[in-house]
Design an enzyme around this catalytic site. Structure first.
Site, mmCIF file in Angstrom:
data_model
loop_
_atom_site.group_PDB
_atom_site.id
_atom_site.type_symbol
_atom_site.label_atom_id
_atom_site.label_comp_id
_atom_site.label_asym_id
_atom_site.label_seq_id
_atom_site.Cartn_x
_atom_site.Cartn_y
_atom_site.Cartn_z
ATOM 1 C CG HIS A 81 -0.770 29.091 98.773
ATOM 2 N ND1 HIS A 81 0.224 28.144 98.806
ATOM 3 C CD2 HIS A 81 -0.950 29.491 100.057
ATOM 4 C CE1 HIS A 81 0.625 27.978 100.055
ATOM 5 N NE2 HIS A 81 -0.068 28.779 100.836
ATOM 6 C CG ASP A 110 1.206 26.512 95.807
ATOM 7 O OD1 ASP A 110 0.939 27.678 95.464
ATOM 8 O OD2 ASP A 110 1.127 26.110 96.982
ATOM 9 N N GLY A 192 1.306 30.525 107.756
ATOM 10 C CA GLY A 192 2.322 31.525 107.434
ATOM 11 C C GLY A 192 3.684 30.948 107.120
ATOM 12 C CB SER A 194 2.645 28.617 102.841
ATOM 13 O OG SER A 194 1.708 27.700 103.319
ATOM 14 N N GLY A 259 -16.204 36.979 89.613
ATOM 15 C CA GLY A 259 -16.172 35.975 90.669
ATOM 16 C C GLY A 259 -17.131 34.877 90.260
#
Length: 341
Positions: A81, A110, A192, A194, A259
């Site tokens: 992500h 992830d 931040g 992550s 989208g």
């Protein structure tokens, strides 16, 4: 009920604690962590922390995240992500910035690996054993929450639980994932951070801070969640070997150029909110407001299903697309998938 604790009871409590302290080490040790200052131990990992900066043209957005250097040639482990949707990536290690590209990812876990271009001789993070962690063990999460020009964040906390499950949602696509098997730790990590390392008292990386922590209100005593490093490195090594599978995608994602959001329950498929101008979907004839119902015959039940279906394809692949237009007519076409950001 408002009464003071008798002094003798306080003394007994202290004595009992002292006795337990003496007795407890007789039990078999289940942690390999060395005693000492966890912040000092984490300092040994800091040179191998990558500060990641991203740019997304579509949203005119900038992002930050953190990574862990796996080899001196510049392969870096991070959260998917952190880099998802980025048109440009760069990473700073030991004060030097490098452009970077996506090697591959496992969206459901992830995990992503990026390659720093032109890198060599980088410091490599010492990897520990997440299976040896025990509740109460001190850890430090290192991260880039303050931005790449500021010092690394050093969030000190302790392991509180294992095997945790959290929900993570991508607000851009509307898809959501359930992340399982996470380590919970008490430390006020922020967005931040992550992708950054969770370090034990032996100065080894035992986890990677992940996205789910940002869905919780952070503050002193806040909690974070980490992917166990044993799991993360296993996935990263598959990506580094460039071996695709049902869960691992090598290279950039395949882009259809829509989208979407999950359609109402009485409508089969996903509702197209926006068709990317000049993208594959527009070339195939799709328009805003259409309902996409299948790709190569794979029925689409949700925005998440579309995301995972596209992950099975690669840029340049021609796929059959089935949709219902705004007049209610079922239509079919072909789209050549583009390399996604």
């Amino acid at each position: 009920m408002g009464m003071h604790c008798p002094r003798w009871l306080s003394v007994v409590s202290v004595l009992l604690a002292a006795i337990l302290t003496l007795v407890m080490p007789i039990a078999p040790a289940t942690s390999t962590a060395a005693p000492g200052d966890p912040v000092a131990a984490a300092a040994a990992v800091e040179p191998a922390v990558a500060r990641i900066d991203t740019e997304i043209d579509y949203q005119n957005a900038f992002g930050t995240g953190t990574g862990i250097v796996l080899d001196g040639g510049g392969q870096v482990l991070t959260n998917y992500h952190v880099v998802q949707g980025a048109d440009r990536l760069s990473a700073t290690v030991a004060g030097r910035s490098y452009p970077a590209e996506l090697v591959g990812y496992d969206r459901g876990r992830d995990i992503a690996v990026i390659q720093l271009l032109g890198a060599g001789g980088l410091p490599v993070a010492p990897i520990g054993d997440s299976a040896a962690l025990v509740a109460g063990e001190p850890v430090v999460a290192l991260g880039n929450a303050q931005g790449s020009a500021a010092p690394l964040t050093r969030e000190v906390g302790s392991i509180t639980a294992f095997g945790r499950t959290v929900q993570a949602e991508d607000t851009l696509t509307g898809s959501s994932d359930e992340l399982n098997g996470l380590i919970e730790f008490a430390a006020p990590v922020r967005a931040g951070d992550s992708g950054g390392p969770v370090v034990n008292s032996a100065g080894q990386v035992v986890g990677i801070t992940t996205a789910a922590s940002v869905s919780f209100r952070m503050g002193p005593g806040g909690k974070g969640f980490a992917i166990p490093i044993n799991d993360a490195v296993g996935i990263a090594n598959q990506i580094r070997s460039r071996v695709p599978s049902d869960s691992v995608h090598i290279g950039p994602p395949a882009l259809l150029g829509v989208g979407v959001r999950t359609a109402p329950t009485d409508v089969p498929g996903v509702l197209i909110q926006e068709v990317l101008r000049g993208g594959p979907a527009e070339a195939a004839g799709l328009m805003d407001g259409d309902v996409l119902i299948a790709i190569n015959g794979n029925r689409l039940s949700s925005a998440t299903a579309l995301t995972y279906t596209l992950d099975r394809f690669y840029p340049g692949t021609v796929v059959d697309v089935t949709w219902i237009d705004r007049a209610g007519q079922e239509r079919a076409g072909r789209a050549t998938l583009a390399p996604g950001p």
